[in-house]
Design a protein around this motif. Structure first.
Motif, PDB file in Angstrom:
ATOM      1  N   GLU A 150      40.047  41.173  41.567  1.00 45.23           N
ATOM      2  CA  GLU A 150      39.120  40.485  42.447  1.00 45.23           C
ATOM      3  C   GLU A 150      39.611  39.068  42.730  1.00 45.23           C
ATOM      4  O   GLU A 150      40.161  38.403  41.849  1.00 45.23           O
ATOM      5  N   MET A 151      39.411  38.618  43.957  1.00 45.10           N
ATOM      6  CA  MET A 151      39.816  37.281  44.363  1.00 45.10           C
ATOM      7  C   MET A 151      38.698  36.307  44.003  1.00 45.10           C
ATOM      8  O   MET A 151      37.529  36.581  44.270  1.00 45.10           O
ATOM      9  N   THR A 152      39.051  35.168  43.393  1.00 40.96           N
ATOM     10  CA  THR A 152      38.040  34.170  43.061  1.00 40.96           C
ATOM     11  C   THR A 152      37.579  33.465  44.330  1.00 40.96           C
ATOM     12  O   THR A 152      38.270  33.485  45.356  1.00 40.96           O
ATOM     13  N   GLU A 153      36.441  32.827  44.249  1.00 33.63           N
ATOM     14  CA  GLU A 153      35.910  32.115  45.405  1.00 33.63           C
ATOM     15  C   GLU A 153      36.838  30.974  45.811  1.00 33.63           C
ATOM     16  O   GLU A 153      37.061  30.732  46.996  1.00 33.63           O
ATOM     17  N   GLU A 154      37.421  30.291  44.820  1.00 36.91           N
ATOM     18  CA  GLU A 154      38.360  29.205  45.113  1.00 36.91           C
ATOM     19  C   GLU A 154      39.605  29.740  45.829  1.00 36.91           C
ATOM     20  O   GLU A 154      40.095  29.134  46.782  1.00 36.91           O
ATOM     21  N   GLU A 155      40.135  30.873  45.359  1.00 36.95           N
ATOM     22  CA  GLU A 155      41.297  31.482  46.010  1.00 36.95           C
ATOM     23  C   GLU A 155      40.967  31.875  47.447  1.00 36.95           C
ATOM     24  O   GLU A 155      41.777  31.675  48.355  1.00 36.95           O
ATOM     25  N   ASN A 156      39.778  32.401  47.641  1.00 35.23           N
ATOM     26  CA  ASN A 156      39.351  32.838  48.965  1.00 35.23           C
ATOM     27  C   ASN A 156      39.252  31.654  49.927  1.00 35.23           C
ATOM     28  O   ASN A 156      39.721  31.727  51.065  1.00 35.23           O
ATOM     29  N   ILE A 157      38.651  30.577  49.471  1.00 34.49           N
ATOM     30  CA  ILE A 157      38.504  29.376  50.310  1.00 34.49           C
ATOM     31  C   ILE A 157      39.877  28.790  50.648  1.00 34.49           C
ATOM     32  O   ILE A 157      40.156  28.439  51.795  1.00 34.49           O
ATOM     33  N   LYS A 158      40.750  28.700  49.640  1.00 40.35           N
ATOM     34  CA  LYS A 158      42.100  28.166  49.857  1.00 40.35           C
ATOM     35  C   LYS A 158      42.883  29.051  50.829  1.00 40.35           C
ATOM     36  O   LYS A 158      43.551  28.554  51.738  1.00 40.35           O
ATOM     37  N   LEU A 159      42.771  30.361  50.663  1.00 37.21           N
ATOM     38  CA  LEU A 159      43.472  31.294  51.539  1.00 37.21           C
ATOM     39  C   LEU A 159      42.981  31.179  52.978  1.00 37.21           C
ATOM     40  O   LEU A 159      43.774  31.194  53.923  1.00 37.21           O
ATOM     41  N   LYS A 160      41.683  31.032  53.154  1.00 41.94           N
ATOM     42  CA  LYS A 160      41.120  30.902  54.506  1.00 41.94           C
ATOM     43  C   LYS A 160      41.659  29.645  55.187  1.00 41.94           C
ATOM     44  O   LYS A 160      42.022  29.674  56.368  1.00 41.94           O
ATOM     45  N   GLN A 161      41.755  28.550  54.435  1.00 39.79           N
ATOM     46  CA  GLN A 161      42.282  27.310  55.000  1.00 39.79           C
ATOM     47  C   GLN A 161      43.766  27.459  55.352  1.00 39.79           C
ATOM     48  O   GLN A 161      44.209  27.055  56.426  1.00 39.79           O
ATOM     49  N   GLU A 162      44.540  28.081  54.462  1.00 39.43           N
ATOM     50  CA  GLU A 162      45.966  28.300  54.735  1.00 39.43           C
ATOM     51  C   GLU A 162      46.157  29.216  55.936  1.00 39.43           C
ATOM     52  O   GLU A 162      47.046  28.990  56.761  1.00 39.43           O
ATOM     53  N   LEU A 163      45.321  30.244  56.046  1.00 42.68           N
ATOM     54  CA  LEU A 163      45.402  31.164  57.177  1.00 42.68           C
ATOM     55  C   LEU A 163      45.089  30.428  58.483  1.00 42.68           C
ATOM     56  O   LEU A 163      45.788  30.599  59.485  1.00 42.68           O
ATOM     57  N   THR A 164      44.060  29.602  58.469  1.00 37.60           N
ATOM     58  CA  THR A 164      43.691  28.830  59.660  1.00 37.60           C
ATOM     59  C   THR A 164      44.849  27.927  60.091  1.00 37.60           C
ATOM     60  O   THR A 164      45.181  27.846  61.281  1.00 37.60           O
ATOM     61  N   ASN A 165      45.484  27.259  59.125  1.00 35.53           N
ATOM     62  CA  ASN A 165      46.630  26.384  59.431  1.00 35.53           C
ATOM     63  C   ASN A 165      47.799  27.195  59.986  1.00 35.53           C
ATOM     64  O   ASN A 165      48.451  26.778  60.951  1.00 35.53           O
ATOM     65  N   TRP A 166      48.081  28.354  59.389  1.00 35.50           N
ATOM     66  CA  TRP A 166      49.181  29.194  59.838  1.00 35.50           C
ATOM     67  C   TRP A 166      48.943  29.704  61.263  1.00 35.50           C
ATOM     68  O   TRP A 166      49.848  29.710  62.093  1.00 35.50           O
ATOM     69  N   LEU A 167      47.707  30.138  61.547  1.00 31.11           N
ATOM     70  CA  LEU A 167      47.375  30.622  62.881  1.00 31.11           C
ATOM     71  C   LEU A 167      47.556  29.516  63.922  1.00 31.11           C
ATOM     72  O   LEU A 167      48.083  29.761  65.009  1.00 31.11           O
ATOM     73  N   ALA A 168      47.139  28.290  63.589  1.00 37.20           N
ATOM     74  CA  ALA A 168      47.302  27.165  64.509  1.00 37.20           C
ATOM     75  C   ALA A 168      48.792  26.881  64.741  1.00 37.20           C
ATOM     76  O   ALA A 168      49.214  26.652  65.878  1.00 37.20           O
ATOM     77  N   LYS A 169      49.574  26.911  63.678  1.00 33.70           N
ATOM     78  CA  LYS A 169      51.015  26.675  63.787  1.00 33.70           C
ATOM     79  C   LYS A 169      51.689  27.742  64.656  1.00 33.70           C
ATOM     80  O   LYS A 169      52.576  27.443  65.456  1.00 33.70           O
ATOM     81  N   GLU A 170      51.248  29.002  64.519  1.00 35.20           N
ATOM     82  CA  GLU A 170      51.814  30.113  65.293  1.00 35.20           C
ATOM     83  C   GLU A 170      51.196  30.235  66.686  1.00 35.20           C
ATOM     84  O   GLU A 170      51.564  31.128  67.446  1.00 35.20           O
ATOM     85  N   LYS A 171      50.228  29.362  66.984  1.00 35.38           N
ATOM     86  CA  LYS A 171      49.520  29.358  68.282  1.00 35.38           C
ATOM     87  C   LYS A 171      48.829  30.693  68.547  1.00 35.38           C
ATOM     88  O   LYS A 171      48.887  31.237  69.658  1.00 35.38           O
ATOM     89  N   ILE A 172      48.177  31.214  67.520  1.00 36.28           N
ATOM     90  CA  ILE A 172      47.405  32.454  67.626  1.00 36.28           C
ATOM     91  C   ILE A 172      45.929  32.062  67.607  1.00 36.28           C
ATOM     92  O   ILE A 172      45.466  31.455  66.630  1.00 36.28           O
ATOM     93  N   LYS A 173      45.224  32.392  68.672  1.00 32.31           N
ATOM     94  CA  LYS A 173      43.789  32.101  68.731  1.00 32.31           C
ATOM     95  C   LYS A 173      43.056  33.246  68.023  1.00 32.31           C
ATOM     96  O   LYS A 173      43.148  34.391  68.445  1.00 32.31           O
ATOM     97  N   ALA A 174      42.358  32.908  66.953  1.00 32.26           N
ATOM     98  CA  ALA A 174      41.709  33.943  66.163  1.00 32.26           C
ATOM     99  C   ALA A 174      40.272  33.588  65.860  1.00 32.26           C
ATOM    100  O   ALA A 174      39.922  32.415  65.709  1.00 32.26           O
TER     101      ALA A 174
END
Length: 140
Positions: free
Chosen positions: A114-138
Motif C-alpha cells: 500500500e502507498m502511504t499518504e505522504e508517498e501519494n502526495i509527493k507522487l502527485k506533485q512530481e507527476l504534475t511537474n513532469w506533465l508540465a515539463k512534457e507539455k501534456i495537459k492533464a
C-alpha cells in the motif's frame, strides 16, 4: 439502484456456448449474469501487458514513462526498486490531452504494498511537474 445494477451486470440470452477454462458464471436474476475470471488469468493479462510495454527496459530508468495503448494507457513511475502504474485515457475535450485516474492509485505494483499518504502526495506533485515539463495537459 437500477443504474448501479445495470453498471455491474448486463442482459443477454442464456449461454449457448462454453466459457474459457476456469471461468464461471453466476446467474443473479432471470437475464443477468456475473462472470468470474480466475486470478491466474488476470495475472497472465497483467504480465502480457508488461511485456508489451517493455517493462524490464522501463525499470532501468528512474522517473515517469508514458505507454499508450489505443485510447488509453499507463504512466509508469519508477523509483529506486519499486514502480507503480497510473492509468489514463485520451480526453475528448480540447482543455486536456489526457484524463488521469490518480485517485485510484492506492498501491505500488512491485513490490506489492500500500502507498502511504505522504508517498501519494509527493507522487502527485512530481507527476504534475513532469506533465508540465512534457507539455501534456492533464486532468487529475
Amino acid at each position: 439502484m437500477n443504474f448501479i445494477k445495470r453498471l455491474f451486470s448486463y442482459k443477454r440470452k442464456p449461454r449457448e456456448y462454453n466459457l474459457p477454462d476456469g471461468w464461471t458464471e453466476t446467474k443473479i436474476s432471470e437475464d443477468n449474469y456475473i462472470t468470474h475470471i480466475p486470478q491466474e488469468q488476470k495475472d497472465k493479462w497483467l504480465i502480457d501487458k508488461w511485456d508489451k510495454d517493455k517493462l524490464p527496459e522501463i525499470l532501468l530508468t528512474h522517473g515517469f514513462h508514458l505507454k499508450q495503448d489505443g485510447r488509453a494507457g499507463t504512466i509508469y513511475y519508477v523509483s529506486n526498486d519499486q514502480f507503480c502504474e497510473i492509468y489514463y485515457e485520451l480526453s475528448a475535450v480540447p482543455q486536456f490531452d489526457i484524463l488521469i485516474f490518480f485517485d485510484s492509485l492506492k498501491e505500488w505494483s512491485q513490490p506489492k504494498r500500500e502507498m502511504t499518504e505522504e508517498e501519494n502526495i509527493k507522487l502527485k506533485q512530481e507527476l504534475t511537474n513532469w506533465l508540465a515539463k512534457e507539455k501534456i495537459k492533464a486532468d487529475l
